[in-house]
Scaffold this motif. Structure first.
Motif, short mmCIF file in Angstrom:
data_model
loop_
_atom_site.label_atom_id
_atom_site.label_comp_id
_atom_site.label_asym_id
_atom_site.label_seq_id
_atom_site.Cartn_x
_atom_site.Cartn_y
_atom_site.Cartn_z
N VAL A 1 0.72 -0.94 0.04
CA VAL A 1 0.13 -0.19 -0.04
C VAL A 1 0.82 1.32 0.15
O VAL A 1 0.22 2.19 -0.26
N THR A 2 1.99 1.17 0.16
CA THR A 2 2.89 2.17 0.35
C THR A 2 2.92 3.33 -0.68
O THR A 2 3.14 2.70 -1.95
N LYS B 1 0.53 4.30 -2.47
CA LYS B 1 -0.85 4.45 -3.25
C LYS B 1 -1.96 3.75 -2.76
O LYS B 1 -3.30 4.07 -3.35
N GLY B 2 -1.91 3.26 -1.39
CA GLY B 2 -3.06 2.79 -0.65
C GLY B 2 -3.62 1.58 -1.19
O GLY B 2 -3.10 0.92 -2.12
N CYS B 3 -4.61 1.16 -0.96
CA CYS B 3 -5.47 -0.26 -1.16
C CYS B 3 -6.60 0.21 -1.89
O CYS B 3 -7.48 0.90 -1.49
N LEU B 4 -6.82 -0.52 -3.29
CA LEU B 4 -7.89 -0.10 -3.93
C LEU B 4 -9.22 -0.46 -3.30
O LEU B 4 -10.28 0.32 -3.36
N VAL C 1 -5.54 -2.10 9.71
CA VAL C 1 -5.18 -2.51 8.28
C VAL C 1 -5.97 -1.43 7.37
O VAL C 1 -5.46 -0.87 6.43
N GLN C 2 -7.23 -1.02 7.84
CA GLN C 2 -7.83 0.08 7.28
C GLN C 2 -7.04 1.18 7.29
O GLN C 2 -6.90 2.07 6.08
N GLY C 3 -6.70 1.63 8.42
CA GLY C 3 -5.95 3.01 8.73
C GLY C 3 -4.66 2.88 7.94
O GLY C 3 -4.34 4.04 7.37
N PHE C 4 -3.89 1.80 7.86
CA PHE C 4 -2.63 1.79 7.09
C PHE C 4 -2.93 2.08 5.47
O PHE C 4 -1.92 2.61 5.02
N ALA C 5 -4.10 1.60 5.10
CA ALA C 5 -4.09 1.95 3.57
C ALA C 5 -4.52 3.35 3.49
O ALA C 5 -3.92 3.93 2.55
#
Length: 191
Positions: free
Chosen positions: A94-95, A97-100, A160-164
């Motif tokens: 995700v670094t 760009k995030g998670c689609l 996990v959500q916050g990391f994205a």
């Protein structure tokens, strides 16, 4: 006699992942999707019907090609090591760009029932996998026996959500690795 498609669907879906990651659903315009996937407009609508239906296919592809490989770390269920490996792989993914999937949940989840269901299924699966790994870690003596496994798994899922989202802001710094260490450190039994 039906014609054989002149395109590779996996390549098109992978190219579309990049477009949706860069612009989000609402910001991704059809002209760019068509140009980047080398599809023509008529063929696109014959094949997919709508941009929304196309997004669902892109998300399914993204989950099977990208996220399932990362989830394999948790599904190997080797205790705390599986959780650490998951976060390392997820942070790397995700670094910048995030998670689609998380991006789509954030952008569309309130109004789009299907996105909400896809997101709920993913987050439930994550939480169940975290529970399994934490239970194994408890058996192996890797985590403190006073932790509440279910609430810890929910906390990890929320991270996990916050990391994205944070991955978009942190860029190429080591903030997410430091956050992972800070998150898992208090759980770990020191030998």
């Amino acid at each position: 006699m039906s014609r054989k498609p002149q395109y590779n669907l996996d390549i098109i879906l992978s190219q579309a992942v990049d477009v949706f990651l860069e612009h989000g659903y609402h910001g991704a315009i059809m002209e760019e999707i068509i140009a980047r996937t080398e599809f023509n407009r008529r063929g696109f609508y014959l094949e997919f019907g709508s941009k929304q239906t196309f997004l669902y296919m892109v998300l399914k592809h993204y989950q099977s090609i990208k996220l399932s490989k990362i989830m394999q770390h948790l599904e190997s269920n080797q205790g705390l090591g599986s959780i650490e490996n998951f976060f390392n792989a997820y942070v790397e993914h995700v670094t910048g760009k995030g998670c689609l999937l998380i991006n789509c949940i954030t952008e569309l989840g309130f109004d789009d029932e299907k996105i909400r269901a896809i997101g709920r299924h993913y987050l439930d699966r994550l939480q169940i996998d975290f529970i399994g790994c934490l239970e194994k870690a408890l058996i192996l003596g890797q985590v403190h026996n006073h932790i509440n496994i279910e609430s810890t798994a929910l906390q990890l899922t929320s991270y996990v959500q916050g990391f994205a989202v944070n991955a978009l802001l942190a860029g190429d710094t080591d903030e997410l690795q430091l956050a992972t260490q800070a998150l898992l450190g208090p759980l770990t039994v020191k030998n």
